[in-house]
Design an enzyme around this catalytic site. Sequence first.
Site, PDB file in Angstrom:
ATOM      1  N   SER A  74       0.755  -1.194   0.223  1.00  0.00           N
ATOM      2  CA  SER A  74       0.091   0.146  -0.082  1.00  0.00           C
ATOM      3  C   SER A  74       0.907   1.292   0.038  1.00  0.00           C
ATOM      4  O   SER A  74       1.820   1.456   1.199  1.00  0.00           O
ATOM      5  CB  SER A  74      -0.733  -0.097   1.331  1.00  0.00           C
ATOM      6  OG  SER A  74      -1.479   1.300   1.394  1.00  0.00           O
ATOM      7  N   ARG A  75       0.818   2.041  -1.094  1.00  0.00           N
ATOM      8  CA  ARG A  75       1.807   3.089  -1.053  1.00  0.00           C
ATOM      9  C   ARG A  75       1.478   4.284  -0.088  1.00  0.00           C
ATOM     10  O   ARG A  75       2.301   5.190  -0.073  1.00  0.00           O
ATOM     11  CB  ARG A  75       1.749   3.688  -2.552  1.00  0.00           C
ATOM     12  CG  ARG A  75       2.314   2.681  -3.601  1.00  0.00           C
ATOM     13  CD  ARG A  75       2.371   3.215  -5.080  1.00  0.00           C
ATOM     14  NE  ARG A  75       2.389   2.305  -5.993  1.00  0.00           N
ATOM     15  CZ  ARG A  75       2.203   2.231  -7.049  1.00  0.00           C
ATOM     16  NH1 ARG A  75       1.663   3.410  -7.514  1.00  0.00           N
ATOM     17  NH2 ARG A  75       2.364   1.152  -7.847  1.00  0.00           N
ATOM     18  N   LEU A  76       0.365   4.108   0.537  1.00  0.00           N
ATOM     19  CA  LEU A  76       0.052   4.968   1.598  1.00  0.00           C
ATOM     20  C   LEU A  76       0.568   4.806   2.907  1.00  0.00           C
ATOM     21  O   LEU A  76       0.696   5.433   3.998  1.00  0.00           O
ATOM     22  CB  LEU A  76      -1.375   5.498   1.358  1.00  0.00           C
ATOM     23  CG  LEU A  76      -1.795   6.137   0.137  1.00  0.00           C
ATOM     24  CD1 LEU A  76      -3.280   6.202   0.125  1.00  0.00           C
ATOM     25  CD2 LEU A  76      -0.913   7.425  -0.113  1.00  0.00           C
TER      26      LEU A  76
END
Lengths: 180, 510
Positions: free
Chosen positions: B366-368
């Site tokens: 998850s890039r966040l």
Amino acid sequence: MRTLRIARGYAKALVQSADDAGSVADVDAGLTRLQEMLDGSPDLAAFFTDPMIAPGPKGEIVAQIFGEDLPPLLQSFVALLVEKRRERELAPIVAETRRLLNERAGIETAYVRSAIALSDAQTQELKGNLERITGKTMRIEVEVDTSVMGGFVVRIQDTIYDASMETQILRLQDALTAAL
Amino acid sequence: MAQQVRPDEISRILQQSLERFATEVDVFESGTVLQLGDGIARVHGLQNVMASELLEFPGDVMGMALNLEEDNVGAVLFGDSTHVREGDTVKRTGRIIEIPVGDEMLGRVVDPLGRVIDGKGDITTTETLPVERKAPGIIDRQPVREPMMTGLKIVDGTTPIGRGQRELVIGDRQIGKTAIGIDAIINQKGKDVFCIYVAIGQKGSTIAKILQVLSDHDALEYTTIVSATASEPAPILWIAPYAGATLGEYFRDSGRNALVIYDDLTKHAWAYREMALNLRRPAGREAYPGDVFYLHSRLLERAAKMSDDRGGGSLTALPIIETQEEDVTTYIPTNVWSITDGQMIMEPGLFYSGVRPAMNVGLSVSRLMGNAQSDAMKHICGPLRADLARYRETLAFAQFGADQLDAATRQQLERGERMAELLKQDQYEPLPQWKQILSIFCGRHGHCDGIEVDDVPRFETELHEFFQREHAEMTVRMDEYEQLSDEEMEALTAAVESFKLSFTPSEAAA
């Protein structure tokens, strides 16, 4: 599709040249004559479109046949068609030229489907009204079609003015069934 | 007829409609059907038609003008093309395709044109919105900052999703991709997140089952299902996700939160390919048309967290992609992969060895990350991903000679095995944050180290029950956003220790 693209090029060039030479009316009349001659003689039409005949000899013969009847610009135009071997494209080119000439002159054709034959007075009234709506000069072509039941349907290019009984009845049907 | 209709009432209605009925001239622009086949009509005329404009064909069939060519218009039909004949008149409508939106759509099943298909009666909404809409601009957005929990420990712990994020779910058929979406929907209960499930090209029976599951878990009241089954023509499948996005945008733009699940975009791309080939658009890689990237990018860009000035609503998107033979490097998966803010990779190997959800933690991202987790979760999970990665690395290494391992490595292996066991979860049982925190806390801090692996699921269940019974105030605290303080962590450790004393290992394990 290809034919249309070819026809557009030739038609545009013809109209432009006629405009430059100031002979638009002559060309218009000449095109009608040209079409009449070809329609009137199947032999001539067959010869004109025959791809087996070399452009050189064909050009000479065609020049002799059409020579006197056509204005100079159309003579050159026919010679060009023969040279470029586009004789078969003549009909679409004529149609496209007509369209361009009409467009320039602000003339539109209205195709009318009417339940009964229209009297002259009715036609004139319709013409007047359509000219008022579109701001163009109208040419009216009436066709009697009983399937419209009553009233009429006018088609100008892609726009349809539907005042037929057929549509009214269908709409009434929708309105009544929707209410229930 | 159950309905009582009085004759005088009918005639009154008829009279009214007759009075209102005016004889008017119908003015419209028209064209003529030149050619028809494969759900595509070539229409001559329609001089001034706009791209994407709705067209009206005879027999109440609607179409959309897609190819505007020099002397004809290519249109797709949204209905049964058997009603349409060559030479038929086609009318311009001057409209683009729209769908009714509103709270009334919740709890319903509709087709991508907004028509009700669940047999529960008409929906009357006051508003309609275009199906194709522009994604919000940069000024209208803000970074994702609130968690959108799925209720799955493995997802919320290692690849958390935030409100407004786009997270891809990718994997082979039948290994629990849809289940993640459904669990996420069920978990939104009472969280003010409205859900839209878009089924693209699926079997009618599958959708019926999902409808049943959602209604059994009381999740239908805040969910709309947009259904375009495999029996629908390709154009209907093609607009389905856009229709779903429009429904979600209604909630997003009114300052609320929505979650939309596109299940699945592979079939969506197939439908678009079918249309594009029949429209004679040039074929590119894998015969998809040139704009297949834009097809998905413009859809997923509509997921957003809006700025506070624009109400602060959000639209989260969970696109699903089905792969063949675990090959994620084909065209459509790589496209969608590059658009989204992360991906959950599902693997059949894991699924069949009993790891469910069968998510590969190492490859899933998850890039966040932390921005999509509450501080409490962030604090507890910490380097959970790294722990698991180290465990797997050691596991691969240990296969060459487990008996010669040193004590530290052996302990790491044992703890990793129990952690992996704790991250397993049954379908349709999303867990609240406090249960997730408890389980992950026990796994990471070695509270399960002395428990046999087979006993771990029972240990977890009983632990949750114990806390609910004995430490209700602590469970409430663990459901909050804020990080647990040192004192609270100590209390948590003490409570877990006291539970461990009461836990009896099963006989088989002993």
